[in-house]
Design an enzyme around this catalytic site. Sequence first.
Site, PDB file in Angstrom:
ATOM      1  N   ASP A   1      39.000  38.431  23.636  1.00 28.97           N
ATOM      2  CA  ASP A   1      40.107  37.485  23.808  1.00 28.97           C
ATOM      3  C   ASP A   1      40.173  36.505  22.645  1.00 28.97           C
ATOM      4  O   ASP A   1      41.123  35.744  22.526  1.00 28.97           O
ATOM      5  CB  ASP A   1      39.937  36.700  25.115  1.00 28.97           C
ATOM      6  CG  ASP A   1      40.549  37.445  26.288  1.00 28.97           C
ATOM      7  OD1 ASP A   1      41.228  38.462  26.061  1.00 28.97           O
ATOM      8  OD2 ASP A   1      40.343  37.019  27.439  1.00 28.97           O
TER       9      ASP A   1
ATOM     10  N   ARG B   1      38.310  32.771  38.575  1.00 21.95           N
ATOM     11  CA  ARG B   1      39.738  32.804  38.193  1.00 21.95           C
ATOM     12  C   ARG B   1      40.614  32.970  39.438  1.00 21.95           C
ATOM     13  O   ARG B   1      41.575  33.733  39.442  1.00 21.95           O
ATOM     14  CB  ARG B   1      40.004  33.937  37.197  1.00 21.95           C
ATOM     15  CG  ARG B   1      41.163  33.636  36.263  1.00 21.95           C
ATOM     16  CD  ARG B   1      41.631  34.846  35.486  1.00 21.95           C
ATOM     17  NE  ARG B   1      42.596  34.468  34.464  1.00 21.95           N
ATOM     18  CZ  ARG B   1      43.489  35.287  33.933  1.00 21.95           C
ATOM     19  NH1 ARG B   1      43.531  36.541  34.280  1.00 21.95           N
ATOM     20  NH2 ARG B   1      44.317  34.870  33.018  1.00 21.95           N
TER      21      ARG B   1
ATOM     22  N   TRP C   1      31.878  35.509  26.672  1.00 29.96           N
ATOM     23  CA  TRP C   1      33.328  35.644  26.530  1.00 29.96           C
ATOM     24  C   TRP C   1      33.773  35.022  25.198  1.00 29.96           C
ATOM     25  O   TRP C   1      33.276  33.960  24.816  1.00 29.96           O
ATOM     26  CB  TRP C   1      34.021  34.923  27.710  1.00 29.96           C
ATOM     27  CG  TRP C   1      35.509  34.931  27.588  1.00 29.96           C
ATOM     28  CD1 TRP C   1      36.341  35.962  27.890  1.00 29.96           C
ATOM     29  CD2 TRP C   1      36.327  33.873  27.076  1.00 29.96           C
ATOM     30  NE1 TRP C   1      37.635  35.609  27.603  1.00 29.96           N
ATOM     31  CE2 TRP C   1      37.658  34.333  27.109  1.00 29.96           C
ATOM     32  CE3 TRP C   1      36.062  32.593  26.598  1.00 29.96           C
ATOM     33  CZ2 TRP C   1      38.724  33.557  26.683  1.00 29.96           C
ATOM     34  CZ3 TRP C   1      37.134  31.815  26.164  1.00 29.96           C
ATOM     35  CH2 TRP C   1      38.445  32.297  26.220  1.00 29.96           C
TER      36      TRP C   1
ATOM     37  N   TRP D   1      44.497  47.924  30.996  1.00 34.05           N
ATOM     38  CA  TRP D   1      43.776  47.866  32.277  1.00 34.05           C
ATOM     39  C   TRP D   1      42.750  46.735  32.181  1.00 34.05           C
ATOM     40  O   TRP D   1      41.703  46.913  31.571  1.00 34.05           O
ATOM     41  CB  TRP D   1      43.096  49.210  32.528  1.00 34.05           C
ATOM     42  CG  TRP D   1      42.373  49.335  33.829  1.00 34.05           C
ATOM     43  CD1 TRP D   1      41.254  48.658  34.212  1.00 34.05           C
ATOM     44  CD2 TRP D   1      42.699  50.213  34.915  1.00 34.05           C
ATOM     45  NE1 TRP D   1      40.867  49.047  35.464  1.00 34.05           N
ATOM     46  CE2 TRP D   1      41.730  50.009  35.923  1.00 34.05           C
ATOM     47  CE3 TRP D   1      43.701  51.157  35.135  1.00 34.05           C
ATOM     48  CZ2 TRP D   1      41.745  50.712  37.125  1.00 34.05           C
ATOM     49  CZ3 TRP D   1      43.704  51.863  36.326  1.00 34.05           C
ATOM     50  CH2 TRP D   1      42.736  51.628  37.308  1.00 34.05           C
ATOM     51  N   ASP D   2      43.062  45.617  32.812  1.00 31.01           N
ATOM     52  CA  ASP D   2      42.232  44.420  32.640  1.00 31.01           C
ATOM     53  C   ASP D   2      41.259  44.248  33.807  1.00 31.01           C
ATOM     54  O   ASP D   2      41.416  44.877  34.867  1.00 31.01           O
ATOM     55  CB  ASP D   2      43.175  43.208  32.552  1.00 31.01           C
ATOM     56  CG  ASP D   2      42.582  42.044  31.778  1.00 31.01           C
ATOM     57  OD1 ASP D   2      41.368  42.053  31.516  1.00 31.01           O
ATOM     58  OD2 ASP D   2      43.348  41.099  31.460  1.00 31.01           O
ATOM     59  N   MET D   3      40.275  43.393  33.662  1.00 32.17           N
ATOM     60  CA  MET D   3      39.289  43.126  34.721  1.00 32.17           C
ATOM     61  C   MET D   3      38.622  41.796  34.372  1.00 32.17           C
ATOM     62  O   MET D   3      37.888  41.710  33.403  1.00 32.17           O
ATOM     63  CB  MET D   3      38.269  44.271  34.729  1.00 32.17           C
ATOM     64  CG  MET D   3      37.338  44.312  35.913  1.00 32.17           C
ATOM     65  SD  MET D   3      36.020  43.111  35.791  1.00 32.17           S
ATOM     66  CE  MET D   3      34.862  43.943  34.726  1.00 32.17           C
TER      67      MET D   3
ATOM     68  N   CYS E   1      40.184  46.662  29.123  1.00 35.19           N
ATOM     69  CA  CYS E   1      40.048  45.259  28.761  1.00 35.19           C
ATOM     70  C   CYS E   1      39.281  44.586  29.889  1.00 35.19           C
ATOM     71  O   CYS E   1      39.427  44.955  31.053  1.00 35.19           O
ATOM     72  CB  CYS E   1      41.444  44.654  28.637  1.00 35.19           C
ATOM     73  SG  CYS E   1      41.461  42.869  28.421  1.00 35.19           S
TER      74      CYS E   1
HETATM   75  C1  DGJ Z   1      42.474  38.682  29.869  1.00 33.04           C
HETATM   76  C2  DGJ Z   1      42.869  39.571  28.713  1.00 33.04           C
HETATM   77  O1  DGJ Z   1      41.799  39.806  27.875  1.00 33.04           O
HETATM   78  C3  DGJ Z   1      44.031  38.920  27.986  1.00 33.04           C
HETATM   79  O2  DGJ Z   1      44.358  39.657  26.843  1.00 33.04           O
HETATM   80  C4  DGJ Z   1      45.183  38.821  28.933  1.00 33.04           C
HETATM   81  O3  DGJ Z   1      45.614  40.107  29.277  1.00 33.04           O
HETATM   82  C5  DGJ Z   1      44.788  38.040  30.158  1.00 33.04           C
HETATM   83  N1  DGJ Z   1      43.585  38.533  30.759  1.00 33.04           N
HETATM   84  C6  DGJ Z   1      45.888  38.060  31.176  1.00 33.04           C
HETATM   85  O4  DGJ Z   1      45.516  37.463  32.344  1.00 33.04           O
END
Ligand code: DGJ
Length: 727
Positions: A549, A444, A200, A478-480, A527
């Site tokens: 990030d 998380r 990460w 669209w996050d994960m 994302c």
């Molecule tokens: C992880 C993403 O990579 C960030 O840009 C942001 O959207 C956070 N999650 C939000 O929880």
Amino acid sequence: MAIHYNATDQTFHLQGKHTSYVIQMIQTGVPAHVYWGPRLREQQLGRILQLQERCSFSPSSFPDDMRISLDTLPQEYPAYGAGDLRHPAYQIQRPDGSTVSEALYVGHRIIAGKPVLEGLPATYTEQDEEAWTLEVELLDQVAALKIVLSYTVFRDLDAIARSVRFENTGDAPLKLLRALSMSVDLNHSEYDLLHLSGTWARERSIERRPLASGMQGVESRRGASSHQHNPFLALLSKDASERHGEVYGFSLVYSGSFAAQAEVEPYRTTRVTMGINPFNFSWLLEPGQSFQTPEVVMVYSAEGLGGMSRTYHKLYRTRLCRGRFRDEARPVLVNNWEATYFDFTADKIEQIAKAGQELGIELFVLDDGWFGKRDSDNSSLGDWIVDKRKLPGGLEDLVQRVRSLDMQFGLWFEPEMISPDSELYRQHPDWCLHVEGRRRTQARQQLILDFSREEVCDAIAEQLEAILGSAPITYVKWDMNRNMTEIGSAGRSPERQQETAHRYMLGLYRVLERLTQAFPHILFESCSGGGGRFDPGMLYYMPQTWTSDNTDAVSRLKIQYGTSLVYPISSMGAHVSAVPNHQVHRITSLEMRGNVAMSGNFGYELDLTHFTDEEKELVKRQVEQYKQLRPLIQFGNLYRLLSPFDGNETAWIIVSEDQSEAVAFYFSVLAEPNAPLQRLRLQGLNPEADYETATGLYGGDYLMHAGLPIEGLHGDFQSLMWHFKRV
Ligand code: DGJ
């Protein structure tokens, strides 16, 4: 470009633009790998294969020709248990418990174009004449298992897409224990192995090392392609560099756990395999059922890594990404995540959007925290209902406020997740991935929804459809944010539990297909805590990905450079953020932050209302400049000039397809006392043409051979940019 079959020596010759790939059926129909490299004219290709009798520890499979052992024969799709003791491409289990298989050639077909892979992301053609596909049919008679090897060769590129389909044609169930997408045996091992690894905030660092005896490679067991290892590897000739030498690239179009391996055996050949990770995988094939593997895109380049990358870029940009944004310039955006995190109100958002509009920014993106009771990351995932404490007028009101500033509106979701503290979890505690009687490990403070179950996918898709249909939203992030543990499903029988991780991917792809088809006007950006799922599978549905990030300009040099080995510039989200940077606490100039972010899909991620007037002027210029350069940056050809992995300087140039325009960027991290004089030699220009830039008129030959002087830089974190136009 074509695929030729020669019945006399039973060879298939796949011809790409500058490449040939040759397969030959040996003896009773074993598909042997014969050649992959620079293009050959049609000749007697059956003469290429070298055979030699080896010792008894490589068993003789055909007593009439002791030179052939399956253990040493270069093969196309090796089986387990019948003579080949290297690692196999597939393995099955029959009801009697046996795991031996031998599948032999029974036929083939050559077709124009490229068939779709049912339910899976894949490269495609728009016209049949863009590619040819060879399907070789093998049969394991004892198991009644049909295996179809598929090869697509593209007319204008040196790329071959490979995948495999298994069909149970018998009346007994079969279990697939391993079903890789491809295998190829190269005839020596004088290669370096290159892969993109990290973690990460430090994704896709380039690692290169010589091949050694035995197994080596990269994999993910995380239920996602992962930050740790990208589903890509390359073999490089020892002399291969950015511009020269031979490179064989392998890129898996898949977003889940994968394995990519190279095995060097005692006779110093190299077997490369790639596909779904066999670890914790099996798939029950009932009679009449079939299984389709994802595809691997294999690229041969005689022009080093740069040549390989440009092939991937073109193919992925034009024939993997889909939808209207494939060919459209992407909006300059401002995202509120690093500006406010969870702490915002509608008024604050409007202020940031307004400041953005004054600077020329086109899209505002509302990130995490707008739904449920999400004041931190410990609740509400799954409750996609607007939080009226923060947005009293609801989403419609906020979207209206932003749009009345003449800006587009985008919204963040994390649809695959569920917080234990959510209404959804209280209603459906069995909707997450879990194993009965085991801990539900949180990361998380969240669990993963069981996307291997249709009803879960449908419920989430419906929630998203309702929100996306409720307001004029034109962008979705669209996050994960976590990887899989306790991979089990309450919706599946015990003998199918090991299908869960792959079925999850199929469920996710189904949801993505449904939403992207239903909302073609929405630009989707994928994302996963930045680049934890930056893979070709995701790009099929969402043409861009949040690269990392880590928004620090210096860190980004490596991250974006490494990412560019496979992925086009138009796939990389890149934002200017505040200093001191939130991830590494470094202070870099606004100019350098701008130039790094402009080498991607440009945006800002900070509180724009805090800028001084002077900073505002610079940002205005950056935005204006990017808008002018945008078609070139997003759709041009990338040439990497100086690598951040080699030292203090980084440079790249992006050249338009017709070589009429180019933009070059140069970055220097730390100032050096009494530094040597330096020139930057460009690439990709037309040597016969003249180019104009702010400092004068130059010949393309001059720029590429004599180069530009690097001058006038003082202090750390410096950058330069030149825009060239042919005159
Ligand atoms: C992880 C993403 O990579 C960030 O840009 C942001 O959207 C956070 N999650 C939000 O929880």
